[in-house]
Design a protein around this motif. Sequence first.
Motif, mmCIF file in Angstrom:
data_model
loop_
_atom_site.group_PDB
_atom_site.id
_atom_site.type_symbol
_atom_site.label_atom_id
_atom_site.label_comp_id
_atom_site.label_asym_id
_atom_site.label_seq_id
_atom_site.Cartn_x
_atom_site.Cartn_y
_atom_site.Cartn_z
ATOM 1 N N TYR A 2 0.835 -1.206 0.000
ATOM 2 C CA TYR A 2 0.000 0.000 0.000
ATOM 3 C C TYR A 2 0.869 1.255 0.000
ATOM 4 C CZ TYR A 2 -2.770 3.773 1.964
ATOM 5 O OH TYR A 2 -3.348 4.997 2.198
ATOM 6 N N ARG A 3 1.919 1.267 0.827
ATOM 7 C CA ARG A 3 2.807 2.425 0.889
ATOM 8 C C ARG A 3 3.489 2.673 -0.454
ATOM 9 N NH1 ARG A 3 6.982 2.535 5.674
ATOM 10 N NH2 ARG A 3 7.472 4.462 4.554
ATOM 11 N N GLY A 4 3.943 1.580 -1.079
ATOM 12 C CA GLY A 4 4.615 1.728 -2.373
ATOM 13 C C GLY A 4 3.701 2.294 -3.428
ATOM 14 N N PHE A 5 2.492 1.754 -3.541
ATOM 15 C CA PHE A 5 1.546 2.244 -4.544
ATOM 16 C C PHE A 5 1.073 3.661 -4.216
ATOM 17 C CE2 PHE A 5 0.584 -2.404 -5.350
ATOM 18 C CZ PHE A 5 1.206 -2.426 -6.596
ATOM 19 N N ASN A 6 0.924 3.948 -2.921
ATOM 20 C CA ASN A 6 0.464 5.272 -2.524
ATOM 21 C C ASN A 6 1.516 6.337 -2.837
ATOM 22 O OD1 ASN A 6 -1.517 6.979 -1.118
ATOM 23 N ND2 ASN A 6 0.070 7.190 0.468
ATOM 24 N N LYS A 7 2.783 5.936 -2.753
ATOM 25 C CA LYS A 7 3.883 6.889 -2.958
ATOM 26 C C LYS A 7 4.243 7.041 -4.432
ATOM 27 C CE LYS A 7 8.598 7.853 -1.375
ATOM 28 N NZ LYS A 7 9.716 7.386 -0.514
ATOM 29 N N GLU A 8 4.303 5.905 -5.167
ATOM 30 C CA GLU A 8 4.803 5.951 -6.537
ATOM 31 C C GLU A 8 3.754 5.589 -7.587
ATOM 32 O OE1 GLU A 8 8.307 3.548 -6.797
ATOM 33 O OE2 GLU A 8 9.109 4.318 -4.895
ATOM 34 N N GLY A 9 2.552 5.305 -7.135
ATOM 35 C CA GLY A 9 1.502 4.974 -8.078
ATOM 36 C C GLY A 9 1.597 3.540 -8.573
ATOM 37 N N ILE A 10 0.897 3.270 -9.686
ATOM 38 C CA ILE A 10 0.795 1.910 -10.214
ATOM 39 C C ILE A 10 2.118 1.350 -10.697
ATOM 40 C CG2 ILE A 10 0.336 2.555 -12.606
ATOM 41 C CD1 ILE A 10 -1.542 -0.137 -10.594
ATOM 42 N N SER A 11 3.074 2.218 -10.983
ATOM 43 C CA SER A 11 4.384 1.785 -11.475
ATOM 44 C C SER A 11 5.379 1.467 -10.357
ATOM 45 C CB SER A 11 4.983 2.867 -12.383
ATOM 46 O OG SER A 11 5.180 4.069 -11.641
ATOM 47 N N SER A 12 4.923 1.483 -9.139
ATOM 48 C CA SER A 12 5.811 1.248 -7.989
ATOM 49 C C SER A 12 6.359 -0.179 -7.990
ATOM 50 C CB SER A 12 5.062 1.513 -6.682
ATOM 51 O OG SER A 12 5.832 1.100 -5.577
ATOM 52 N N THR A 13 7.667 -0.289 -8.055
ATOM 53 C CA THR A 13 8.303 -1.618 -8.019
ATOM 54 C C THR A 13 8.098 -2.290 -6.669
ATOM 55 O OG1 THR A 13 10.007 -0.872 -9.569
ATOM 56 C CG2 THR A 13 10.467 -2.867 -8.287
ATOM 57 N N SER A 14 8.360 -1.510 -5.603
ATOM 58 C CA SER A 14 8.190 -2.084 -4.251
ATOM 59 C C SER A 14 6.742 -2.459 -3.996
ATOM 60 C CB SER A 14 8.680 -1.094 -3.196
ATOM 61 O OG SER A 14 7.897 0.084 -3.198
ATOM 62 N N GLY A 15 5.822 -1.678 -4.564
ATOM 63 C CA GLY A 15 4.401 -1.977 -4.401
ATOM 64 C C GLY A 15 4.046 -3.322 -5.005
ATOM 65 N N TRP A 16 4.545 -3.579 -6.231
ATOM 66 C CA TRP A 16 4.265 -4.855 -6.888
ATOM 67 C C TRP A 16 4.962 -6.028 -6.178
ATOM 68 C CZ3 TRP A 16 0.339 -5.598 -9.809
ATOM 69 C CH2 TRP A 16 -0.165 -4.570 -10.604
ATOM 70 N N ILE A 17 6.183 -5.807 -5.735
ATOM 71 C CA ILE A 17 6.913 -6.881 -5.038
ATOM 72 C C ILE A 17 6.193 -7.266 -3.753
ATOM 73 C CG2 ILE A 17 9.030 -7.447 -3.777
ATOM 74 C CD1 ILE A 17 10.548 -5.776 -5.866
ATOM 75 N N PHE A 18 5.886 -6.232 -2.936
ATOM 76 C CA PHE A 18 5.217 -6.530 -1.662
ATOM 77 C C PHE A 18 3.785 -7.006 -1.882
ATOM 78 C CE2 PHE A 18 8.616 -3.878 0.214
ATOM 79 C CZ PHE A 18 9.025 -4.746 1.212
ATOM 80 N N GLY A 19 3.162 -6.538 -2.960
ATOM 81 C CA GLY A 19 1.813 -7.004 -3.276
ATOM 82 C C GLY A 19 1.803 -8.489 -3.607
ATOM 83 N N ALA A 20 2.820 -8.910 -4.408
ATOM 84 C CA ALA A 20 2.931 -10.331 -4.757
ATOM 85 C C ALA A 20 3.228 -11.165 -3.513
ATOM 86 C CB ALA A 20 4.028 -10.516 -5.793
#
Length: 274
Positions: free
Chosen positions: A216-234
């Motif tokens: 959530y933090r990654g997507f909230n900070k960098e949007g849909i292109s957030s690498t950390s968001g996708w990694i932590f989401g997976a």
Amino acid sequence: MKFYIFLFLFVLSLNLSQAQDIYTFNKSKEFASYLFKSGQYELSAVEYERLLFVDKNSDSLKIALVNSYYKNGEVDRAVRRTESLYPSLSDFTRTMSELYLQMLILGKQFEKFDQNAVRLPINEKNRTIYELHREVLAGNWESVEAKIPQISASDHPSITGLKNLSSQAKAFKPKKPWVAVMMSAVLPGSGKFYTGNYKDGIFSLFVVGGSAFQAYRGFNKEGISSTSGWIFGALSTGFYAGNIYGSAKSAQVYNQNFWLEIDKDAENIIRSTY
């Protein structure tokens, strides 16, 4: 005259030889008995096998030999040796019949027990008790519940303990895997709390929750292109799925462990009374 002296000496030597053989045989029996009483069952079995080679028809030696294997934890071998020593059920003595049925019960050879129990020479009260023990170790607790009120605690020292186990079995409420799955789907880790697995429940809650928060933090900070968001989401998705599967498994393990403990306690009770 010389002939009669020779004959006398020859007969005397035969008598002395026989006396010596009897002495040696009796000493061997005493030694085998000592080995058995001192808990050296493997060695006592060797001695009793040797003694039976000399006296093949001795019931006491047969029983002592089988008991040696049985006490040494070799139940299957003891059963096989019994059947080789007594090819027909009509040859069984009452003592051997009792020991044989006990070994079939503890060895969980239930089919053979069912075939032979009614044909062996034991009294009906003991037969009823052995049939109860068979049902207990087979896990047929509904049958146990029906049989156990018919037997008094004074009839056999195992009855009181088995009554307590029967009450526990009747009162047991198994954990439902689907309930654990639904709970963990709503709140990660709660399904494991349901099965009493509190440490894993707390771990699942923090891991799934922590990885989801990082996504959530990654997507909230960098949007849909957030690498950390996708990694932590997976990672969060994988942990979430594992948490659900683990909750179902935890319910199954909880139920299995209960019945394993009941079976272990039942075997200990029964074994201690044989």
